[in-house]
Design a protein around this motif. Structure first.
Motif, PDB file in Angstrom:
ATOM      1  N   MET A 145      33.563  30.433  28.933  1.00 21.05           N
ATOM      2  CA  MET A 145      34.217  29.969  30.159  1.00 21.05           C
ATOM      3  C   MET A 145      33.127  29.280  30.974  1.00 21.05           C
ATOM      4  N   PHE A 146      33.528  28.425  31.912  1.00 20.25           N
ATOM      5  CA  PHE A 146      32.553  27.606  32.632  1.00 20.25           C
ATOM      6  C   PHE A 146      32.816  27.644  34.138  1.00 20.25           C
ATOM      7  N   ARG A 147      31.796  28.032  34.895  1.00 23.45           N
ATOM      8  CA  ARG A 147      31.930  27.990  36.360  1.00 23.45           C
ATOM      9  C   ARG A 147      30.591  27.553  36.941  1.00 23.45           C
ATOM     10  N   TYR A 148      30.661  26.600  37.851  1.00 23.71           N
ATOM     11  CA  TYR A 148      29.431  26.113  38.472  1.00 23.71           C
ATOM     12  C   TYR A 148      29.042  27.069  39.589  1.00 23.71           C
ATOM     13  N   GLU A 149      28.467  28.220  39.194  1.00 19.67           N
ATOM     14  CA  GLU A 149      28.028  29.227  40.163  1.00 19.67           C
ATOM     15  C   GLU A 149      26.515  29.175  40.258  1.00 19.67           C
ATOM     16  N   ARG A 150      25.959  29.887  41.239  1.00 18.09           N
ATOM     17  CA  ARG A 150      24.506  29.946  41.351  1.00 18.09           C
ATOM     18  C   ARG A 150      23.997  30.949  40.327  1.00 18.09           C
ATOM     19  N   PRO A 151      23.245  30.470  39.311  1.00 17.80           N
ATOM     20  CA  PRO A 151      22.877  31.369  38.215  1.00 17.80           C
ATOM     21  C   PRO A 151      21.904  32.457  38.657  1.00 17.80           C
ATOM     22  N   GLN A 152      22.063  33.631  38.119  1.00 17.98           N
ATOM     23  CA  GLN A 152      21.132  34.746  38.288  1.00 17.98           C
ATOM     24  C   GLN A 152      21.425  35.709  37.150  1.00 17.98           C
ATOM     25  N   LYS A 153      20.706  36.833  37.114  1.00 19.82           N
ATOM     26  CA  LYS A 153      20.945  37.780  36.029  1.00 19.82           C
ATOM     27  C   LYS A 153      22.415  38.223  36.039  1.00 19.82           C
ATOM     28  N   GLY A 154      23.090  38.040  34.922  1.00 17.37           N
ATOM     29  CA  GLY A 154      24.491  38.460  34.841  1.00 17.37           C
ATOM     30  C   GLY A 154      25.475  37.428  35.351  1.00 17.37           C
ATOM     31  N   ARG A 155      24.962  36.305  35.885  1.00 19.33           N
ATOM     32  CA  ARG A 155      25.876  35.249  36.342  1.00 19.33           C
ATOM     33  C   ARG A 155      25.402  33.917  35.792  1.00 19.33           C
ATOM     34  N   TYR A 156      26.237  33.302  35.010  1.00 17.42           N
ATOM     35  CA  TYR A 156      25.843  32.083  34.312  1.00 17.42           C
ATOM     36  C   TYR A 156      26.910  31.013  34.507  1.00 17.42           C
ATOM     37  N   ARG A 157      26.557  29.793  34.144  1.00 18.85           N
ATOM     38  CA  ARG A 157      27.532  28.705  34.289  1.00 18.85           C
ATOM     39  C   ARG A 157      28.377  28.578  33.028  1.00 18.85           C
ATOM     40  N   GLN A 158      27.812  28.925  31.901  1.00 17.84           N
ATOM     41  CA  GLN A 158      28.630  29.138  30.707  1.00 17.84           C
ATOM     42  C   GLN A 158      28.499  30.611  30.373  1.00 17.84           C
ATOM     43  N   PHE A 159      29.616  31.314  30.331  1.00 11.04           N
ATOM     44  CA  PHE A 159      29.576  32.732  30.008  1.00 11.04           C
ATOM     45  C   PHE A 159      30.727  33.040  29.065  1.00 11.04           C
ATOM     46  N   GLU A 160      30.662  34.204  28.483  1.00  7.40           N
ATOM     47  CA  GLU A 160      31.610  34.541  27.421  1.00  7.40           C
ATOM     48  C   GLU A 160      32.568  35.621  27.913  1.00  7.40           C
ATOM     49  N   GLN A 161      33.839  35.418  27.641  1.00  3.29           N
ATOM     50  CA  GLN A 161      34.815  36.468  27.954  1.00  3.29           C
ATOM     51  C   GLN A 161      35.558  36.892  26.690  1.00  3.29           C
ATOM     52  N   ILE A 162      35.944  38.157  26.657  1.00  2.00           N
ATOM     53  CA  ILE A 162      36.967  38.605  25.712  1.00  2.00           C
ATOM     54  C   ILE A 162      38.100  39.113  26.582  1.00  2.00           C
ATOM     55  N   GLY A 163      39.272  38.528  26.426  1.00  2.00           N
ATOM     56  CA  GLY A 163      40.373  38.863  27.318  1.00  2.00           C
ATOM     57  C   GLY A 163      41.570  39.403  26.565  1.00  2.00           C
ATOM     58  N   ALA A 164      42.387  40.170  27.278  1.00  2.00           N
ATOM     59  CA  ALA A 164      43.644  40.677  26.718  1.00  2.00           C
ATOM     60  C   ALA A 164      44.749  40.366  27.710  1.00  2.00           C
ATOM     61  N   GLU A 165      45.910  39.954  27.221  1.00  2.00           N
ATOM     62  CA  GLU A 165      47.038  39.669  28.110  1.00  2.00           C
ATOM     63  C   GLU A 165      48.298  40.254  27.475  1.00  2.00           C
ATOM     64  N   ALA A 166      49.089  40.939  28.294  1.00  2.00           N
ATOM     65  CA  ALA A 166      50.337  41.538  27.814  1.00  2.00           C
ATOM     66  C   ALA A 166      51.497  40.948  28.610  1.00  2.00           C
ATOM     67  N   PHE A 167      52.471  40.368  27.914  1.00  2.00           N
ATOM     68  CA  PHE A 167      53.576  39.663  28.585  1.00  2.00           C
ATOM     69  C   PHE A 167      54.906  40.378  28.336  1.00  2.00           C
ATOM     70  N   GLY A 168      55.762  40.332  29.344  1.00  2.00           N
ATOM     71  CA  GLY A 168      57.134  40.810  29.160  1.00  2.00           C
ATOM     72  C   GLY A 168      57.324  42.287  29.434  1.00  2.00           C
ATOM     73  N   MET A 169      56.318  42.970  29.969  1.00  2.00           N
ATOM     74  CA  MET A 169      56.439  44.400  30.246  1.00  2.00           C
ATOM     75  C   MET A 169      56.110  44.642  31.717  1.00  2.00           C
ATOM     76  N   ALA A 170      57.090  45.153  32.447  1.00  2.00           N
ATOM     77  CA  ALA A 170      56.958  45.223  33.899  1.00  2.00           C
ATOM     78  C   ALA A 170      56.394  46.541  34.408  1.00  2.00           C
ATOM     79  N   GLY A 171      56.424  47.571  33.591  1.00  2.00           N
ATOM     80  CA  GLY A 171      56.100  48.912  34.087  1.00  2.00           C
ATOM     81  C   GLY A 171      54.612  49.187  34.161  1.00  2.00           C
ATOM     82  N   PRO A 172      54.253  50.292  34.823  1.00  2.00           N
ATOM     83  CA  PRO A 172      52.842  50.661  34.921  1.00  2.00           C
ATOM     84  C   PRO A 172      52.264  51.165  33.601  1.00  2.00           C
ATOM     85  N   ASP A 173      53.160  51.438  32.612  1.00  2.00           N
ATOM     86  CA  ASP A 173      52.646  51.944  31.331  1.00  2.00           C
ATOM     87  C   ASP A 173      51.701  50.939  30.663  1.00  2.00           C
ATOM     88  N   VAL A 174      52.045  49.640  30.759  1.00  2.00           N
ATOM     89  CA  VAL A 174      51.192  48.656  30.087  1.00  2.00           C
ATOM     90  C   VAL A 174      49.894  48.435  30.890  1.00  2.00           C
TER      91      VAL A 174
END
Ligand code: HAM
Length: 424
Positions: free
Chosen positions: A108-137
């Motif tokens: 992912m890419f964000r033009y932020e002020r770089p420092q330890k743990g904050r970069y302009r190109q950084f890596e994410q692993i994401g999860a998304e769950a669709f179609g479930m409205a309850g707090p269980d998900v």
């Protein structure tokens, strides 16, 4: 010498081993909860993010890498993965009348002020769950992330912070009363918060300025604006987390930087990395699918900042040992290179877990054996004139006091399959 762009890092081989370990564990956790991978482009139309994340968010307003395509189309490097995932789901018809659990990874890419743990190109692993409205998900997503942190041995260093923003209606009513409270105090706010007062007032809650925080002590509270359904959702989630014995802290100031959140928001935070301590963040975003042109669809998810998770793993687990290769093939005569390469290939196919390097660039026996030793391999294969004539290979153990052997390929495979270090 040409240097890399500020905030965009190389990952050297030793560090890449740690990344592989962290990513493997993450993929294992996601797959074990029945999430399916989706692969998404790095470039999307700028409009996807301005509509999806909000014009007034830092990510869109100040941090986006925008470019014009040759035909004049406005494109952006993705600053996050949720908007692109929703776009893909709509385009592919993946969430029409069906629930969906998905995961993705990548830069992912964000033009932020770089420092330890904050970069302009950084890596994410994401999860998304669709179609479930309850707090269980919501609880499931938290349980999934918690199980990954346990598997990596970093769970004890992470605190789960939790909040609810309520429905869009309760959020709007809170927004109005917050603005009404803060407007007479405008001059006392820090400059960022002054700007946010009109554009994005909820973000004022997580201002770092002590003066602003002092003002907020008597500010209206989000909790007082929650409607009954919002409270029931949050209570339901808390009950589930309690019975799963997942500890958390309710932080009423947790608002998140992107506009699409409703109801649950959460962050996993560590004190071990300095100021960039949020390793994973997410929540519910029931309005986003509709906002991007689909039918109203409940949704929730999170993204792990892999750079930070790797830093945390390093802080806790110390130096990472590179797994050495298993074997190194010495080729005494350049004329026998192709024979050696062919034999080694058959060995790799027979023993897929074996990591075997073939000498390149010639050299005397002594020098090649030195290279074999430096590679960390347990054994060397030696290919010389006699071996090729007899269709055999010499096996020499490098770390054990075992006799050198001359073997056919079949016998060599059998030998290596059963012993790793020269013993039986
Ligand atoms: P986010 O909070 O913007 O949320 O980012 C998620 C995580 O990515 C952060 O907690 C952090 O670990 C990592 N991260 C963000 N910016 C940087 C940076 N400049 N350098 C290093 N790491 C960074 C989202 O992106 C949402 N899409 C999460 C989500 C998914 N919500 C629902 N579904």
């Amino acid at each position: 010498m040409i240097q890399s762009i500020r905030g965009m890092r190389d990952v050297a081989p030793l560090e890449a081993r740690r990344w592989q370990h962290v990513e493997r564990q993450a993929v294992r956790a996601l797959e074990s909860f029945g999430y399916e991978e989706i692969r998404l482009p790095l470039l999307e139309p700028t409009e996807l993010f301005s509509r999806g994340l909000g014009e007034a968010t830092d990510a869109v307003e100040k941090e986006m890498y925008n470019l014009l395509d040759r035909d004049g189309a406005q494109l952006s490097l993705r600053p996050e993965g949720t908007a692109g995932c929703v776009r893909a789901c709509l385009q592919q018809g993946l969430i029409f009348n069906q629930a969906q659990r998905l995961w993705y990874r990548g830069p992912m890419f964000r033009y932020e002020r770089p420092q330890k743990g904050r970069y302009r190109q950084f890596e994410q692993i994401g999860a998304e769950a669709f179609g479930m409205a309850g707090p269980d998900v919501d609880a499931e997503l938290i349980q999934l992330s918690a199980s990954l942190f346990r598997a990596l041995g970093v769970a004890h260093e992470l605190e789960l912070q939790l909040n609810t923003l309520g429905s869009a209606a309760s959020r709007e009513s809170f927004r109005k009363s917050l603005v009404a409270y803060l407007t007479p105090h405008r001059a006392e706010l820090d400059p960022d918060s002054q700007r946010r007062l009109e554009r994005n007032p909820l973000r004022i809650l997580d201002s770092k300025s002590p003066a602003t925080q002092a003002l907020l002590v008597d500010a209206p509270s989000l909790t007082d604006h929650l409607d009954a359904a919002s409270l029931a959702h949050f209570d339901g989630l808390r009950r589930l987390l309690d019975s799963l014995q997942i500890g958390y802290v309710v932080n009423p100031r947790l608002v998140r930087g992107l506009d699409y959140y409703t109801h649950t928001v959460f962050e996993w935070i560590t004190g071990a990395l300095g100021s960039q301590g949020t390793v994973c963040a997410g929540g519910r975003y029931d309005g986003l699918v509709e906002q991007l042109g689909g039918r109203a669809t409940p949704a929730a998810g999170f993204a792990i900042g892999v750079d930070r998770l790797v830093l945390l793993h390093e802080a806790l687990e110390g130096k990472y040992r590179v797994e050495p290769i298993d074997g190194f093939c010495v080729v005494l005569d350049a004329g026998h290179t192709s024979w050696a390469m062919g034999v080694c290939q058959r060995l790799r196919e027979a023993l897929p877990d074996v990591r075997l390097r073939v000498n390149a660039g010639g050299g005397q026996l002594k020098n090649q054996l030195k290279r074999a030793d430096a590679s960390g391999a347990d054994w060397a294969l030696i290919v010389g004139e006699d071996e090729v004539a007899d269709n055999e290979i010499t096996l020499k153990w490098l770390r054990a006091d075992a006799p050198q052997e001359r073997l056919t390929l079949a016998a060599l495979i059998a030998r290596l399959a059963t012993s790793k270090n020269g013993g039986n």
